[in-house]
Design a protein around this motif. Structure first.
Motif: not given
Length: 283
Positions: A4-9, A11-20, A43-47, A61-66
């Motif tokens: 379920n954390k992936l869906y939040y990830f 959303a953050a990657a696609e909106s460029d803002s934690f707030t949005r 994951t042991g890395c900065t996303l 982060g891009k590799r993880f997202y894709e």
């Protein structure tokens, strides 16, 4: 990893803002940040690269997202293939006045092969059913505290109203005077919830209640209100609703969240399909 954390990830990657992203997912910004921090630790890395101009994905982060997008597509396809004809998803209902559950009929329409079975009962009975596996999940307001061994997903915010008798509404006129004169009647056996309501009233209306009383059932709560024994916070529309009751609208700070409670290690394919469907619609 909690899928379920992936869906939040996403959303953050696609909106460029934690707030949005938090707004899209109907969660607090602090909760979004916490989930992303936990994901980065796992994951042991900065996303994300964080700056005043917003968020950008790191190369990792891009590799993880894709990669996770592809895994998510395969996961959802697998869930659909695993769900047998007319699979059952057993849900327990921990309250009697549910609002904001429009996604359940939408889910049933989208997946007619999965039947939703809803069972209303007292919270201890529902907890036992979830523990024993006779229930896949429980839908409950966030005012109810469940054991930490269960996972909780916030589903939808539900606007609230202050409810009291019509006689008290006419004589006391407004919310500050009602707070000063009447006790708070609530079904939530949760001191933290009561204290939170007290603080919110003080912050918004500069007045608050002194006494509170736990009422075990919704029916008894409405009866006590109609007899003028106090006030409650309930998910209704402002105005008179009959039975000698009157409602005052409350601001968004009083919104109550409807949540899904489940056992992470015992989620049926039908329940996982419901969770995935909800996240797809929400995020």
């Amino acid at each position: 990893m909690d899928i379920n954390k992936l869906y939040y990830f996403f959303a953050a990657a696609e909106s460029d803002s934690f707030t949005r992203a938090a707004e899209h997912c109907h969660i607090a910004q602090t909760t979004m940040s916490k989930y992303i921090a936990q994901l980065e630790e796992e994951t042991g890395c900065t996303l994300f690269l964080r700056s005043k101009s917003g968020l950008t994905l790191t190369e990792e982060g891009k590799r993880f997202y894709e990669g996770m997008k592809e895994i998510d597509r395969k996961y959802r396809a697998l869930l659909s293939s695993l769900a047998p004809q007319k699979a059952l998803c057993h849900l327990g209902l921990a309250s009697q006045e549910f609002k904001g559950l429009d996604f359940l009929p939408a889910f049933q329409k989208a997946f007619p092969e999965i039947s939703l079975s809803c069972h209303m009962a007292p919270v201890p009975e529902l907890e036992n059913g979830l523990e024993a596996g006779t229930l896949d999940g429980i839908i409950a307001p966030d005012a109810i505290v469940f054991p930490k061994r269960f996972a909780t997903i916030p589903l939808m915010p539900v606007p609230q109203c202050l409810v009291c008798s019509e006689a008290h509404a006419q004589s006391l006129k407004d919310i500050p005077h009602i707070l000063s004169a009447l006790p708070f009647l609530t079904k939530a056996d949760n001191p933290c919830y009561v204290d939170s309501c007290r603080r919110k009233f003080q912050a918004v209306y500069h007045a608050s209640f002194g006494m509170s009383e736990t009422i075990p059932t919704f029916t008894e709560q409405l009866l006590r209100l109609s007899l003028g024994h106090g006030f409650s916070i309930l998910p209704y529309t402002p105005g008179s609703i009959g039975n000698g009751l009157y409602l005052f609208s409350l601001p968004p700070t009083f919104e109550e969240w409807t949540c899904l409670v489940y056992r992470p290690s015992h989620g049926s394919p039908a329940l996982q399909r419901l969770i995935s469907f909800f996240h797809e619609k929400k995020c």
